[in-house]
Design a protein around this motif. Structure first.
Motif, PDB file in Angstrom:
ATOM      1  N   ARG A   1     -56.459 -67.126  32.732  1.00 49.43           N
ATOM      2  CA  ARG A   1     -55.493 -67.962  32.026  1.00 49.43           C
ATOM      3  C   ARG A   1     -54.121 -67.355  32.285  1.00 49.43           C
ATOM      4  O   ARG A   1     -53.936 -66.144  32.173  1.00 49.43           O
TER       5      ARG A   1
ATOM      6  N   GLU B   1     -50.862 -71.662  28.988  1.00 47.42           N
ATOM      7  CA  GLU B   1     -50.524 -71.510  27.570  1.00 47.42           C
ATOM      8  C   GLU B   1     -49.099 -70.997  27.458  1.00 47.42           C
ATOM      9  O   GLU B   1     -48.666 -70.172  28.267  1.00 47.42           O
TER      10      GLU B   1
ATOM     11  N   ARG C   1     -51.148 -75.996  19.541  1.00 45.48           N
ATOM     12  CA  ARG C   1     -52.387 -75.434  19.014  1.00 45.48           C
ATOM     13  C   ARG C   1     -52.188 -74.776  17.653  1.00 45.48           C
ATOM     14  O   ARG C   1     -53.003 -74.899  16.763  1.00 45.48           O
TER      15      ARG C   1
ATOM     16  N   ASP D   1     -51.012 -75.350  24.301  1.00 43.54           N
ATOM     17  CA  ASP D   1     -51.865 -75.429  25.476  1.00 43.54           C
ATOM     18  C   ASP D   1     -51.159 -76.334  26.472  1.00 43.54           C
ATOM     19  O   ASP D   1     -50.538 -77.333  26.091  1.00 43.54           O
TER      20      ASP D   1
END
Length: 186
Positions: free
Chosen positions: A3, A140, A169, A183
C-alpha cells in the motif's frame, strides 16, 4: 503489492511548509496527543521522499553531524529510503538511502521489491505524491490538519483529484489536530 500511503501534516489552507520551507507553524502546535506513528501507518517497510523533504530531515535532525542518528529515529530507522532527486546528495553513514532519478514509474518495481509486502510511506513533497497518484500508486491519504495558516508555500497535493477518487474512512481528533484518512479509488 504494498500500500502506498501519503501521511503528512498540513496547515488549514493546505500547505506542507511555508514559503521558506519551514515547519515552524507545525512545531508551534502542542502535539502530545498525537498517536504513535506506527499505529497510524501500519507496517511501513519503505520510505519515499523528494529531495526538499530529505534535505529538511538531514538539516533539522542533524543527521550528517551525528553518526547513527538516521537509524535512531523511529520514522526512518533501518528501512530503505528512496529519495527522488536530480542532484547528488549526501547519504548518512550506514543508512539505506537510495537516490533515484527520473519518473516515479521507473522506480515502482524497485520500491515494491524493497517493500517486500510491507507498506510504502510517501513522506512528501506534495508534487512527488502527485506523481505517484498519476502512476496509479497512491492507496491512502492521511492528513493531520493543524490550527495554522501560512500565506504561501509547498502545497499539500498540487493535483486535481475529484471526490469520485477519494473515500473518507475516518476523522479523528488528536489534541488540536484534525486527522483525516481517505482511501484512494483507482
Amino acid at each position: 503489492m504494498p500500500r502506498f500511503v501519503y501521511y503528512t501534516a498540513s496547515t488549514l489552507n493546505g500547505f506542507l511548509a511555508d514559503e521558506d520551507n519551514s515547519l515552524a507553524w507545525l512545531f508551534a502546535v502542542e502535539s502530545s496527543a498525537m498517536p504513535d506513528l506506527s499505529a497510524q501507518l501500519g507496517e511501513v517497510a519503505v520510505n519515499v521522499m523528494g529531495s526538499t523533504t530529505y534535505e529538511w530531515v538531514l538539516r533539522e535532525e542533524k543527521i550528517l553531524e551525528t553518526p547513527g542518528r538516521w537509524q535512531q529515529l523511529d520514522y526512518l530507522g533501518d528501512r530503505p529510503a528512496f529519495v527522488f532527486t536530480s542532484r547528488d546528495l549526501p547519504r548518512p553513514e550506514g543508512a539505506d538511502v537510495r537516490l533515484v532519478r527520473g519518473a516515479v514509474t521507473d522506480s515502482l518495481g524497485e520500491i515494491t521489491t524493497a517493500a517486500d509486502g510491507g507498506d510504502v510511506w510517501l513522506l512528501g513533497g506534495g508534487d512527488l505524491v502527485g506523481q505517484f497518484w498519476e502512476a496509479g500508486a497512491l492507496d491512502e491519504i492521511q492528513v493531520s490538519f493543524a490550527p495554522a495558516t501560512v500565506p504561501s508555500g509547498a502545497p499539500l497535493l498540487p493535483r486535481r483529484i475529484g471526490p469520485d477518487a477519494l473515500s473518507l474512512r475516518s476523522v479523528q481528533q488528536f489534541g488540536q489536530f484534525a486527522h483525516l484518512t481517505y482511501d484512494v479509488r483507482h
